[in-house]
Design a protein around this motif. Structure first.
Motif, PDB file in Angstrom:
ATOM      1  N   THR A 124       5.755  33.683 -31.848  1.00  0.00           N
ATOM      2  CA  THR A 124       5.682  35.076 -31.269  1.00  0.00           C
ATOM      3  C   THR A 124       4.813  35.796 -32.083  1.00  0.00           C
ATOM      4  O   THR A 124       3.973  36.679 -31.866  1.00  0.00           O
ATOM      5  N   HIS A 125       5.326  35.896 -33.228  1.00  0.00           N
ATOM      6  CA  HIS A 125       4.876  36.866 -34.499  1.00  0.00           C
ATOM      7  C   HIS A 125       3.261  36.442 -34.621  1.00  0.00           C
ATOM      8  O   HIS A 125       2.435  37.124 -34.800  1.00  0.00           O
ATOM      9  N   GLN A 126       2.902  35.220 -34.762  1.00  0.00           N
ATOM     10  CA  GLN A 126       1.381  34.772 -34.836  1.00  0.00           C
ATOM     11  C   GLN A 126       0.602  35.216 -33.605  1.00  0.00           C
ATOM     12  O   GLN A 126      -0.483  35.687 -33.786  1.00  0.00           O
ATOM     13  N   ARG A 127       1.314  35.104 -32.521  1.00  0.00           N
ATOM     14  CA  ARG A 127       0.557  35.505 -31.142  1.00  0.00           C
ATOM     15  C   ARG A 127       0.216  37.081 -31.231  1.00  0.00           C
ATOM     16  O   ARG A 127      -0.607  37.835 -31.094  1.00  0.00           O
ATOM     17  N   ASN A 128       1.331  37.730 -31.765  1.00  0.00           N
ATOM     18  CA  ASN A 128       1.346  39.437 -31.812  1.00  0.00           C
ATOM     19  C   ASN A 128       0.187  39.572 -32.929  1.00  0.00           C
ATOM     20  O   ASN A 128      -0.381  40.782 -32.812  1.00  0.00           O
ATOM     21  N   GLN A 129       0.094  38.807 -33.830  1.00  0.00           N
ATOM     22  CA  GLN A 129      -1.091  39.074 -34.996  1.00  0.00           C
ATOM     23  C   GLN A 129      -2.472  39.185 -34.389  1.00  0.00           C
ATOM     24  O   GLN A 129      -3.443  40.064 -34.648  1.00  0.00           O
ATOM     25  N   SER A 130      -2.647  38.096 -33.479  1.00  0.00           N
ATOM     26  CA  SER A 130      -3.926  38.000 -32.838  1.00  0.00           C
ATOM     27  C   SER A 130      -4.212  39.325 -31.925  1.00  0.00           C
ATOM     28  O   SER A 130      -5.441  39.811 -31.742  1.00  0.00           O
ATOM     29  N   LEU A 131      -3.045  39.495 -31.107  1.00  0.00           N
ATOM     30  CA  LEU A 131      -3.155  40.514 -30.066  1.00  0.00           C
ATOM     31  C   LEU A 131      -3.459  41.994 -30.675  1.00  0.00           C
ATOM     32  O   LEU A 131      -4.064  42.944 -30.078  1.00  0.00           O
ATOM     33  N   LEU A 132      -2.677  42.006 -31.775  1.00  0.00           N
ATOM     34  CA  LEU A 132      -2.954  43.423 -32.845  1.00  0.00           C
ATOM     35  C   LEU A 132      -4.417  43.532 -33.161  1.00  0.00           C
ATOM     36  O   LEU A 132      -4.978  44.621 -33.079  1.00  0.00           O
ATOM     37  N   THR A 133      -5.051  42.633 -33.492  1.00  0.00           N
ATOM     38  CA  THR A 133      -6.589  42.736 -33.834  1.00  0.00           C
ATOM     39  C   THR A 133      -7.413  42.799 -32.641  1.00  0.00           C
ATOM     40  O   THR A 133      -8.486  43.566 -32.977  1.00  0.00           O
ATOM     41  N   GLN A 134      -6.973  42.772 -31.519  1.00  0.00           N
ATOM     42  CA  GLN A 134      -7.842  43.094 -30.140  1.00  0.00           C
ATOM     43  C   GLN A 134      -7.111  44.244 -29.583  1.00  0.00           C
ATOM     44  O   GLN A 134      -7.376  44.847 -28.410  1.00  0.00           O
ATOM     45  N   LEU A 142       4.246  44.384 -33.599  1.00  0.00           N
ATOM     46  CA  LEU A 142       3.943  43.368 -34.507  1.00  0.00           C
ATOM     47  C   LEU A 142       5.360  43.448 -35.579  1.00  0.00           C
ATOM     48  O   LEU A 142       5.759  42.390 -35.976  1.00  0.00           O
ATOM     49  N   ASP A 143       5.699  44.574 -36.070  1.00  0.00           N
ATOM     50  CA  ASP A 143       6.919  44.584 -37.002  1.00  0.00           C
ATOM     51  C   ASP A 143       7.988  44.160 -36.295  1.00  0.00           C
ATOM     52  O   ASP A 143       8.947  43.399 -36.853  1.00  0.00           O
ATOM     53  N   GLN A 144       8.298  44.504 -34.943  1.00  0.00           N
ATOM     54  CA  GLN A 144       9.588  43.747 -34.491  1.00  0.00           C
ATOM     55  C   GLN A 144       9.378  42.155 -34.475  1.00  0.00           C
ATOM     56  O   GLN A 144      10.577  41.704 -34.469  1.00  0.00           O
ATOM     57  N   SER A 145       8.168  41.692 -33.896  1.00  0.00           N
ATOM     58  CA  SER A 145       8.133  40.328 -34.201  1.00  0.00           C
ATOM     59  C   SER A 145       8.499  39.816 -35.343  1.00  0.00           C
ATOM     60  O   SER A 145       9.041  38.504 -35.784  1.00  0.00           O
ATOM     61  N   LYS A 146       8.070  40.656 -36.676  1.00  0.00           N
ATOM     62  CA  LYS A 146       8.322  40.069 -37.984  1.00  0.00           C
ATOM     63  C   LYS A 146       9.757  39.876 -38.285  1.00  0.00           C
ATOM     64  O   LYS A 146      10.458  39.236 -38.625  1.00  0.00           O
TER      65      LYS A 146
END
Length: 417
Positions: A124-134, A142-146
């Protein structure tokens, strides 16, 4: 007829004269009546004196280990009994492992669940990282997933700790001997439940080595001043009344024991028990050697406790007054003798000299000897070591062979007291 009468009279007078002479002769040569002895005496002699301190103690192993259990359970296997010789690490008993095995499986499942949660959080955290770039999610998401990843990692550590704890409980369900020794006590039986909820139950008692024992004694506070480490001792036990054992003082413990205002101290003695005759728990009657004198002048200790009775004091006064009345020239000396006799009997009585510390040595005591007329005579002496039988005479006018009074004959109490 008259002639015969006169002859009989002469014969009778002759017999009377002969009888009177014989009576006078035997009366003059009759042995004088001796006065019966009034005192029991003993001669001062030279010899050895040993001063001891007596105490009562209990024989214990030098190292005594109590074996308990950290966990609760039912005894499923019992592998040791009384008097068994065991080695370090040997299994003594086992508790039923059913509950512990179930707890281990539960902990394994919790650990697997925590690892699965970690994998999901990481994905989930890796997916949120890519979504944040978009710019599809906010930085807060992203912080919550971390945070979810960190929580999952912590849950794994928690599950691992839980697994280690229940694994330790399973290991602790097998009770092993911590030392090489002999089992002298067992308080558990097969099928019995061990409850370790509040206190650690005692299952076994193991003695490290029964060939080396110790005696824990209680010594009175009046005797501790003469004790030193390394002093020799001897003791007896009821099991072997005709045999004496040797011991050596190892330790004087400073903690005082007070019971009913009586203060005692614990003294530990080392005992060599290579024949293993002595058993744990035996009661020992101990004599600690605290002093020794060789070839010294000594008197019976009873002589130090003897005092003249009131009747004997009056008799001494009457003899002195009678001697004073016979000769005017001797009146002064007789008066002095009477005064000395009174002073001798009025002297303060000393206590028993047995078992005193070295600081009390060479004290002055008054004893009594017999003079040439078998009359008691007071004599002051300084004493040294003493026990119940003999007392050392350090100084004074007493000589070897002098008779000292120990008691009055016909008086059941020594010293007329």
């Amino acid at each position: 007829m008259a002639f015969l009468t006169k002859k009989k009279i002469v014969l009778a007078v002759g017999l009377l004269v002969i009888g009177g002479g014989a009576a006078a002769y035997f009366s003059r040569n009759k042995a004088p009546v001796l006065e019966p002895p009034r005192f029991r005496t003993a001669a001062a002699d030279t010899g050895n004196i040993t001063q001891t301190v007596t105490a009562t103690g209990t024989i214990n192993p030098v190292a005594l280990i109590n074996i308990g259990s950290q966990v609760s359970g039912t005894v499923s296997e019992l592998k040791a009994d009384f008097n068994d010789h065991v080695t370090k690490g040997q299994v003594l008993l086992k508790l039923d492992p059913t509950i512990f095995n179930a707890q281990i499986r539960q902990a394994d499942a919790q650990l697997a669940s925590a690892r699965a949660s970690l994998k999901l959080a990481q994905a989930t955290h890796q997916r949120n990282q890519s979504l944040l770039t978009q710019n599809y999610i906010s930085p807060l998401a992203l912080d919550q997933s971390k945070r979810e990843v960190d929580v999952a990692q912590a849950n794994i550590q928690l599950a691992q700790a839980q697994l280690a704890r229940v694994q330790a409980d399973l290991d602790n369900s097998v009770i092993r001997s911590p030392i090489d020794g002999v089992i002298i006590k067992r308080t558990i039986d097969l099928g019995q439940t061990v409850a370790a909820s509040f206190t650690t139950p005692q299952l076994f008692q193991i003695a490290r080595d029964l060939t080396k024992m110790q005696i824990d004694t209680s010594v009175s506070e009046a005797d501790v001043g003469s004790l030193k480490e390394g002093q020799q001792a001897r003791f007896v036990v009821d099991a072997y009344p005709d045999k004496e054992f040797n011991a050596r003082m190892r330790q004087f413990r400073l903690a005082a024991n007070v019971l009913n205002n009586v203060v005692t101290y614990n003294v530990v003695l080392d005992v060599d028990n290579k024949d293993e005759l002595l058993k744990p728990g035996m009661t020992a009657q101990v004599r600690l050697l605290v002093g020794n004198r060789q070839n010294v002048l000594r008197v019976p200790t009873a002589a130090l406790r003897f005092r003249l009775s009131d009747e004997e004091i009056e008799k001494q006064k009457r003899l002195a007054e009678a001697a004073a009345g016979k000769s005017a020239s001797a009146s002064a000396s007789a008066s002095a003798a009477a005064t000395a006799a009174t002073a001798a009997t009025e002297a303060p009585q000393e206590d028993d000299a047995s078992f005193r510390t070295k600081a009390d040595l060479a004290r002055t005591f008054r004893i009594y000897t017999l003079d040439a007329k078998n009359q008691p005579k007071a004599l002051d002496v300084n004493i040294g070591l003493s026990n119940f039988r003999y007392t050392e005479v350090v100084s004074g006018d007493l000589k070897k062979g002098d008779k000292v009074i120990t008691r009055a004959i016909g008086n059941d109490k020594e010293g007329g007291m």
